[in-house]
Design a protein around this motif. Structure first.
Motif, PDB file in Angstrom:
ATOM      1  N   ALA A   1       7.677   5.809  -3.052  1.00 43.84           N
ATOM      2  CA  ALA A   1       6.521   5.152  -3.650  1.00 43.84           C
ATOM      3  C   ALA A   1       6.092   5.812  -4.951  1.00 43.84           C
ATOM      4  N   GLN A   2       6.380   7.098  -5.099  1.00 44.67           N
ATOM      5  CA  GLN A   2       5.992   7.786  -6.331  1.00 44.67           C
ATOM      6  C   GLN A   2       6.682   7.191  -7.551  1.00 44.67           C
ATOM      7  N   TRP A   3       7.885   6.642  -7.343  1.00 41.94           N
ATOM      8  CA  TRP A   3       8.655   6.075  -8.452  1.00 41.94           C
ATOM      9  C   TRP A   3       8.483   4.555  -8.554  1.00 41.94           C
ATOM     10  N   ASP A   4       7.613   3.990  -7.760  1.00 42.65           N
ATOM     11  CA  ASP A   4       7.297   2.566  -7.866  1.00 42.65           C
ATOM     12  C   ASP A   4       6.368   2.378  -9.068  1.00 42.65           C
TER      13      ASP A   4
ATOM     14  N   ARG B   1       3.335  -8.627   0.541  1.00 44.46           N
ATOM     15  CA  ARG B   1       3.679  -7.398  -0.175  1.00 44.46           C
ATOM     16  C   ARG B   1       2.843  -6.215   0.313  1.00 44.46           C
ATOM     17  N   PRO B   2       3.484  -5.073   0.564  1.00 42.97           N
ATOM     18  CA  PRO B   2       2.710  -3.879   0.927  1.00 42.97           C
ATOM     19  C   PRO B   2       1.902  -3.366  -0.262  1.00 42.97           C
ATOM     20  N   LEU B   3       0.833  -2.662   0.037  1.00 42.55           N
ATOM     21  CA  LEU B   3      -0.075  -2.142  -0.978  1.00 42.55           C
ATOM     22  C   LEU B   3       0.368  -0.756  -1.409  1.00 42.55           C
ATOM     23  N   LYS B   4       0.523  -0.557  -2.709  1.00 41.57           N
ATOM     24  CA  LYS B   4       0.785   0.802  -3.188  1.00 41.57           C
ATOM     25  C   LYS B   4      -0.531   1.576  -3.188  1.00 41.57           C
ATOM     26  N   SER B   5      -0.533   2.719  -2.536  1.00 41.47           N
ATOM     27  CA  SER B   5      -1.781   3.439  -2.325  1.00 41.47           C
ATOM     28  C   SER B   5      -1.531   4.937  -2.297  1.00 41.47           C
ATOM     29  N   VAL B   6      -2.619   5.687  -2.179  1.00 41.95           N
ATOM     30  CA  VAL B   6      -2.546   7.134  -1.968  1.00 41.95           C
ATOM     31  C   VAL B   6      -3.205   7.419  -0.632  1.00 41.95           C
ATOM     32  N   VAL B   7      -2.448   7.954   0.304  1.00 40.96           N
ATOM     33  CA  VAL B   7      -2.972   8.294   1.622  1.00 40.96           C
ATOM     34  C   VAL B   7      -2.765   9.788   1.827  1.00 40.96           C
ATOM     35  N   SER B   8      -3.835  10.514   2.060  1.00 36.96           N
ATOM     36  CA  SER B   8      -3.765  11.977   2.234  1.00 36.96           C
ATOM     37  C   SER B   8      -3.006  12.612   1.077  1.00 36.96           C
ATOM     38  N   ASN B   9      -3.304  12.158  -0.144  1.00 35.41           N
ATOM     39  CA  ASN B   9      -2.694  12.669  -1.379  1.00 35.41           C
ATOM     40  C   ASN B   9      -1.210  12.356  -1.490  1.00 35.41           C
TER      41      ASN B   9
ATOM     42  N   LEU C   1       8.985  17.037   3.870  1.00 32.42           N
ATOM     43  CA  LEU C   1       7.688  17.473   4.364  1.00 32.42           C
ATOM     44  C   LEU C   1       6.886  18.175   3.263  1.00 32.42           C
ATOM     45  N   ARG C   2       7.554  19.073   2.565  1.00 31.69           N
ATOM     46  CA  ARG C   2       6.864  19.823   1.498  1.00 31.69           C
ATOM     47  C   ARG C   2       6.455  18.897   0.349  1.00 31.69           C
ATOM     48  N   ARG C   3       7.350  17.992  -0.006  1.00 30.10           N
ATOM     49  CA  ARG C   3       7.069  17.090  -1.122  1.00 30.10           C
ATOM     50  C   ARG C   3       5.901  16.157  -0.804  1.00 30.10           C
ATOM     51  N   ALA C   4       5.761  15.775   0.462  1.00 32.41           N
ATOM     52  CA  ALA C   4       4.663  14.903   0.860  1.00 32.41           C
ATOM     53  C   ALA C   4       3.388  15.669   1.199  1.00 32.41           C
ATOM     54  N   GLY C   5       3.425  17.007   1.051  1.00 33.17           N
ATOM     55  CA  GLY C   5       2.256  17.824   1.361  1.00 33.17           C
ATOM     56  C   GLY C   5       1.981  17.957   2.836  1.00 33.17           C
ATOM     57  N   LEU C   6       3.039  17.801   3.660  1.00 32.60           N
ATOM     58  CA  LEU C   6       2.884  17.875   5.111  1.00 32.60           C
ATOM     59  C   LEU C   6       3.310  19.233   5.659  1.00 32.60           C
TER      60      LEU C   6
ATOM     61  N   ILE D   1       4.306   4.228   4.462  1.00 37.48           N
ATOM     62  CA  ILE D   1       5.645   4.792   4.265  1.00 37.48           C
ATOM     63  C   ILE D   1       5.705   5.325   2.841  1.00 37.48           C
ATOM     64  N   ALA D   2       6.114   6.577   2.706  1.00 42.73           N
ATOM     65  CA  ALA D   2       6.191   7.201   1.383  1.00 42.73           C
ATOM     66  C   ALA D   2       7.601   7.190   0.813  1.00 42.73           C
ATOM     67  N   SER D   3       8.596   7.314   1.684  1.00 44.60           N
ATOM     68  CA  SER D   3       9.968   7.450   1.201  1.00 44.60           C
ATOM     69  C   SER D   3      10.942   7.036   2.298  1.00 44.60           C
ATOM     70  N   ILE D   4      12.058   6.424   1.899  1.00 42.40           N
ATOM     71  CA  ILE D   4      13.138   6.074   2.814  1.00 42.40           C
ATOM     72  C   ILE D   4      14.462   6.395   2.133  1.00 42.40           C
ATOM     73  N   ILE D   5      15.349   7.059   2.877  1.00 45.65           N
ATOM     74  CA  ILE D   5      16.698   7.337   2.372  1.00 45.65           C
ATOM     75  C   ILE D   5      17.698   6.888   3.428  1.00 45.65           C
ATOM     76  N   VAL D   6      18.698   6.124   3.006  1.00 46.55           N
ATOM     77  CA  VAL D   6      19.786   5.696   3.883  1.00 46.55           C
ATOM     78  C   VAL D   6      21.071   6.362   3.410  1.00 46.55           C
ATOM     79  N   PHE D   7      21.765   7.019   4.340  1.00 43.09           N
ATOM     80  CA  PHE D   7      23.015   7.715   4.036  1.00 43.09           C
ATOM     81  C   PHE D   7      24.184   6.994   4.699  1.00 43.09           C
ATOM     82  N   SER D   8      25.317   6.998   4.036  1.00 38.15           N
ATOM     83  CA  SER D   8      26.503   6.334   4.572  1.00 38.15           C
ATOM     84  C   SER D   8      27.386   7.300   5.352  1.00 38.15           C
TER      85      SER D   8
END
Length: 260
Positions: free
Chosen positions: A42-45, A74-82, A254-259, A231-238
Protein backbone atom coordinates in the motif's frame (compact mmCIF):
# COMPACT_ATOMS: atom_id res chain seq x y z
CA UNK A 1 59.19 4.33 12.22
CA UNK A 2 55.48 3.48 12.12
CA UNK A 3 54.19 1.69 15.20
CA UNK A 4 51.25 -0.64 14.69
CA UNK A 5 48.25 0.39 16.80
CA UNK A 6 47.36 -1.86 19.68
CA UNK A 7 44.30 -4.01 19.31
CA UNK A 8 41.39 -3.54 21.68
CA UNK A 9 42.35 -6.72 23.53
CA UNK A 10 45.98 -5.53 23.89
CA UNK A 11 44.67 -2.26 25.27
CA UNK A 12 42.89 -4.19 28.01
CA UNK A 13 39.37 -3.82 26.68
CA UNK A 14 37.08 -5.28 24.06
CA UNK A 15 36.08 -3.30 21.02
CA UNK A 16 32.43 -2.27 21.06
CA UNK A 17 30.10 -4.59 19.15
CA UNK A 18 28.96 -3.28 15.81
CA UNK A 19 25.20 -2.95 15.61
CA UNK A 20 23.77 -5.21 12.94
CA UNK A 21 21.98 -3.18 10.32
CA UNK A 22 18.38 -4.04 9.52
CA UNK A 23 17.90 -5.59 6.12
CA UNK A 24 16.49 -3.17 3.57
CA UNK A 25 13.75 -3.38 0.97
CA UNK A 26 16.39 -3.40 -1.78
CA UNK A 27 18.23 -6.31 -0.14
CA UNK A 28 15.02 -8.30 0.33
CA UNK A 29 13.95 -7.71 -3.25
CA UNK A 30 17.40 -8.62 -4.55
CA UNK A 31 17.52 -11.84 -2.53
CA UNK A 32 14.04 -13.03 -3.47
CA UNK A 33 13.59 -11.38 -6.88
CA UNK A 34 13.94 -14.49 -9.09
CA UNK A 35 10.99 -16.18 -7.39
CA UNK A 36 8.71 -13.20 -6.66
CA UNK A 37 5.64 -13.60 -8.88
CA UNK A 38 3.64 -10.72 -7.36
CA UNK A 39 4.39 -8.02 -4.77
CA UNK A 40 1.99 -5.27 -3.78
CA UNK A 41 2.38 -2.79 -0.96
CA UNK A 42 0.00 0.00 0.00
CA UNK A 43 2.92 2.36 0.56
CA UNK A 44 3.63 2.27 -3.18
CA UNK A 45 -0.01 2.73 -4.19
CA UNK A 46 -0.31 6.16 -5.84
CA UNK A 47 -3.89 6.55 -4.60
CA UNK A 48 -4.33 9.39 -2.11
CA UNK A 49 -4.93 8.41 1.50
CA UNK A 50 -8.62 8.49 2.29
CA UNK A 51 -9.59 7.53 -1.28
CA UNK A 52 -10.58 4.15 -2.68
CA UNK A 53 -8.02 2.37 -4.81
CA UNK A 54 -8.83 1.34 -8.38
CA UNK A 55 -5.43 -0.23 -9.01
CA UNK A 56 -1.96 -0.56 -7.58
CA UNK A 57 1.57 -1.24 -8.76
CA UNK A 58 3.19 -4.67 -8.90
CA UNK A 59 6.66 -4.31 -7.33
CA UNK A 60 7.83 -7.68 -8.69
CA UNK A 61 8.47 -6.19 -12.16
CA UNK A 62 6.21 -8.94 -13.59
CA UNK A 63 3.61 -6.27 -14.38
CA UNK A 64 0.69 -8.23 -12.94
CA UNK A 65 -2.40 -6.02 -13.01
CA UNK A 66 -4.15 -5.39 -9.67
CA UNK A 67 -7.46 -3.66 -10.27
CA UNK A 68 -11.04 -3.12 -9.18
CA UNK A 69 -13.18 -1.67 -11.96
CA UNK A 70 -16.31 -1.15 -9.82
CA UNK A 71 -15.93 1.93 -7.63
CA UNK A 72 -18.20 0.60 -4.84
CA UNK A 73 -15.98 -2.48 -4.46
CA UNK A 74 -12.65 -0.69 -4.13
CA UNK A 75 -10.74 -0.94 -0.84
CA UNK A 76 -9.88 2.30 0.94
CA UNK A 77 -6.27 3.40 1.08
CA UNK A 78 -5.70 4.38 4.69
CA UNK A 79 -3.26 4.57 7.58
CA UNK A 80 -3.97 2.10 10.38
CA UNK A 81 -1.65 2.11 13.41
CA UNK A 82 0.83 4.16 11.34
CA UNK A 83 0.83 1.50 8.61
CA UNK A 84 -0.10 2.37 5.02
CA UNK A 85 -2.74 -0.19 4.08
CA UNK A 86 -5.90 -1.01 2.18
CA UNK A 87 -9.04 -1.35 4.28
CA UNK A 88 -11.57 -3.93 3.04
CA UNK A 89 -15.16 -3.50 4.25
CA UNK A 90 -16.04 -7.20 4.73
CA UNK A 91 -18.97 -6.85 2.32
CA UNK A 92 -17.86 -6.50 -1.27
CA UNK A 93 -14.36 -4.97 -1.45
CA UNK A 94 -11.64 -6.81 -3.33
CA UNK A 95 -8.91 -6.56 -5.96
CA UNK A 96 -8.76 -8.70 -9.09
CA UNK A 97 -5.32 -9.87 -10.15
CA UNK A 98 -4.09 -10.44 -13.65
CA UNK A 99 -2.29 -13.63 -14.59
CA UNK A 100 0.36 -14.69 -12.05
CA UNK A 101 3.09 -16.78 -13.63
CA UNK A 102 3.28 -20.08 -11.73
CA UNK A 103 3.70 -22.22 -14.84
CA UNK A 104 6.99 -23.84 -13.89
CA UNK A 105 6.42 -24.66 -10.23
CA UNK A 106 4.76 -27.20 -7.97
CA UNK A 107 5.21 -24.90 -4.99
CA UNK A 108 3.79 -21.51 -3.99
CA UNK A 109 4.41 -19.30 -0.95
CA UNK A 110 2.20 -16.34 -0.01
CA UNK A 111 3.17 -13.72 2.59
CA UNK A 112 0.72 -11.10 3.86
CA UNK A 113 0.80 -8.27 6.41
CA UNK A 114 -2.70 -7.90 7.79
CA UNK A 115 -5.21 -7.54 10.58
CA UNK A 116 -8.71 -8.94 10.26
CA UNK A 117 -11.51 -6.98 11.93
CA UNK A 118 -14.56 -9.10 11.10
CA UNK A 119 -14.99 -12.56 12.63
CA UNK A 120 -16.31 -14.42 9.59
CA UNK A 121 -14.37 -16.92 7.49
CA UNK A 122 -12.72 -14.59 4.97
CA UNK A 123 -10.52 -15.03 1.93
CA UNK A 124 -7.37 -12.90 2.01
CA UNK A 125 -5.61 -14.18 -1.10
CA UNK A 126 -7.11 -16.75 -3.50
CA UNK A 127 -5.20 -17.82 -6.60
CA UNK A 128 -6.41 -20.09 -9.38
CA UNK A 129 -9.26 -22.56 -9.66
CA UNK A 130 -9.58 -26.31 -9.17
CA UNK A 131 -7.64 -28.38 -9.92
CA UNK A 132 -4.90 -25.81 -9.28
CA UNK A 133 -6.00 -23.45 -6.53
CA UNK A 134 -4.34 -22.14 -3.36
CA UNK A 135 -5.76 -19.67 -0.86
CA UNK A 136 -5.07 -18.11 2.53
CA UNK A 137 -8.10 -17.41 4.70
CA UNK A 138 -8.72 -15.98 8.18
CA UNK A 139 -11.34 -16.38 10.85
CA UNK A 140 -10.77 -14.00 13.72
CA UNK A 141 -10.98 -14.88 17.43
CA UNK A 142 -11.56 -18.63 17.16
CA UNK A 143 -9.63 -21.35 18.94
CA UNK A 144 -8.71 -23.27 15.79
CA UNK A 145 -8.53 -22.67 12.05
CA UNK A 146 -7.76 -19.05 12.81
CA UNK A 147 -5.56 -19.06 9.72
CA UNK A 148 -6.13 -21.58 6.94
CA UNK A 149 -4.05 -22.47 3.91
CA UNK A 150 -5.96 -24.68 1.51
CA UNK A 151 -4.91 -26.17 -1.81
CA UNK A 152 -7.12 -27.95 -4.32
CA UNK A 153 -5.47 -30.28 -6.82
CA UNK A 154 -6.41 -33.07 -9.18
CA UNK A 155 -5.77 -35.73 -6.51
CA UNK A 156 -7.25 -34.21 -3.36
CA UNK A 157 -7.46 -31.29 -0.99
CA UNK A 158 -4.70 -30.25 1.41
CA UNK A 159 -5.64 -28.22 4.48
CA UNK A 160 -3.57 -26.65 7.21
CA UNK A 161 -4.73 -24.33 9.97
CA UNK A 162 -3.34 -22.52 12.97
CA UNK A 163 -4.13 -23.45 16.55
CA UNK A 164 -4.90 -20.78 19.13
CA UNK A 165 -7.02 -17.66 18.73
CA UNK A 166 -5.43 -14.33 17.92
CA UNK A 167 -6.62 -11.06 16.45
CA UNK A 168 -3.55 -8.84 16.38
CA UNK A 169 -1.80 -7.42 13.35
CA UNK A 170 0.40 -10.15 11.94
CA UNK A 171 2.64 -11.37 9.17
CA UNK A 172 1.14 -14.60 7.84
CA UNK A 173 3.00 -16.90 5.47
CA UNK A 174 1.40 -19.94 3.86
CA UNK A 175 3.07 -22.34 1.48
CA UNK A 176 2.18 -25.42 -0.51
CA UNK A 177 4.60 -27.84 -2.14
CA UNK A 178 3.05 -30.67 -4.11
CA UNK A 179 6.40 -32.46 -4.37
CA UNK A 180 6.36 -33.15 -0.61
CA UNK A 181 4.96 -36.34 0.97
CA UNK A 182 1.31 -36.44 1.97
CA UNK A 183 0.64 -34.53 5.18
CA UNK A 184 3.73 -32.32 4.93
CA UNK A 185 3.03 -30.42 1.74
CA UNK A 186 1.40 -27.40 3.44
CA UNK A 187 2.74 -25.08 6.15
CA UNK A 188 1.62 -21.88 7.88
CA UNK A 189 3.79 -19.37 9.75
CA UNK A 190 2.45 -16.55 11.91
CA UNK A 191 5.07 -13.89 12.67
CA UNK A 192 7.82 -16.33 11.72
CA UNK A 193 6.65 -19.35 13.73
CA UNK A 194 4.49 -22.30 12.74
CA UNK A 195 1.49 -22.81 15.07
CA UNK A 196 -0.34 -25.21 12.80
CA UNK A 197 -1.48 -28.76 12.12
CA UNK A 198 -1.66 -30.21 8.62
CA UNK A 199 -3.99 -32.73 7.08
CA UNK A 200 -4.75 -33.87 3.56
CA UNK A 201 -3.35 -35.80 0.63
CA UNK A 202 -0.80 -35.02 -2.03
CA UNK A 203 -2.65 -32.73 -4.38
CA UNK A 204 -1.12 -32.75 -7.77
CA UNK A 205 1.77 -34.10 -9.78
CA UNK A 206 1.80 -31.21 -12.25
CA UNK A 207 2.54 -27.50 -11.98
CA UNK A 208 0.23 -24.70 -10.89
CA UNK A 209 0.23 -22.97 -14.25
CA UNK A 210 -0.53 -19.32 -14.97
CA UNK A 211 -3.31 -18.23 -12.63
CA UNK A 212 -5.41 -15.17 -11.87
CA UNK A 213 -7.01 -14.57 -8.50
CA UNK A 214 -8.58 -12.23 -6.00
CA UNK A 215 -7.42 -10.31 -2.94
CA UNK A 216 -10.12 -9.95 -0.29
CA UNK A 217 -12.61 -12.40 -1.82
CA UNK A 218 -12.82 -15.88 -3.30
CA UNK A 219 -11.48 -16.38 -6.80
CA UNK A 220 -14.49 -18.58 -7.57
CA UNK A 221 -17.74 -16.64 -7.27
CA UNK A 222 -17.77 -12.86 -6.84
CA UNK A 223 -17.98 -11.66 -3.26
CA UNK A 224 -17.73 -15.07 -1.58
CA UNK A 225 -16.18 -14.96 1.91
CA UNK A 226 -15.35 -11.23 1.78
CA UNK A 227 -12.46 -10.05 3.95
CA UNK A 228 -12.96 -7.34 6.54
CA UNK A 229 -9.82 -5.65 7.85
CA UNK A 230 -6.65 -4.12 6.52
CA UNK A 231 -3.85 -5.46 4.35
CA UNK A 232 -0.54 -3.64 4.01
CA UNK A 233 1.47 -5.95 1.77
CA UNK A 234 1.18 -9.22 -0.17
CA UNK A 235 4.00 -11.20 -1.80
CA UNK A 236 3.51 -14.33 -3.91
CA UNK A 237 6.53 -16.56 -4.57
CA UNK A 238 6.82 -19.21 -7.26
CA UNK A 239 8.56 -21.66 -4.92
CA UNK A 240 8.48 -22.96 -1.36
CA UNK A 241 10.53 -20.67 0.87
CA UNK A 242 12.71 -22.33 3.48
CA UNK A 243 12.02 -21.88 7.19
CA UNK A 244 15.07 -19.61 7.45
CA UNK A 245 13.88 -17.49 4.52
CA UNK A 246 10.42 -17.18 6.05
CA UNK A 247 11.94 -16.07 9.35
CA UNK A 248 14.04 -13.42 7.54
CA UNK A 249 11.11 -12.20 5.45
CA UNK A 250 8.74 -12.13 8.44
CA UNK A 251 11.24 -10.15 10.49
CA UNK A 252 11.62 -7.60 7.69
CA UNK A 253 7.86 -7.25 7.14
CA UNK A 254 7.11 -6.98 10.87
CA UNK A 255 9.75 -4.29 11.34
CA UNK A 256 8.72 -2.40 8.21
CA UNK A 257 5.09 -2.33 9.36
CA UNK A 258 6.10 -1.18 12.86
CA UNK A 259 4.93 -4.44 14.42
CA UNK A 260 8.32 -5.40 15.89
Amino acid sequence: MLIAPRTARQAGRFAPMQEKKAISFAQIRSQFAPSVALWIDAQWDSTSFGSTSASTKDLSNRNVSITQSTSARRPLKSVVSNVASWTFDGVDDWFDTGTINLSATQAVTIAIVEQQTNNAFSYEVDIGASPTRFFLARRNNVASRNVSAVSFGNVGISNIWSTGAFNSASVIVGKIDWSKPSGSEAEIFVNGTAPATATGAVNNTGNFGNQAGKIGAAAIGDGSGPYGGWIASIIVFSRALTTAEIALLSSYLLRRAGLA
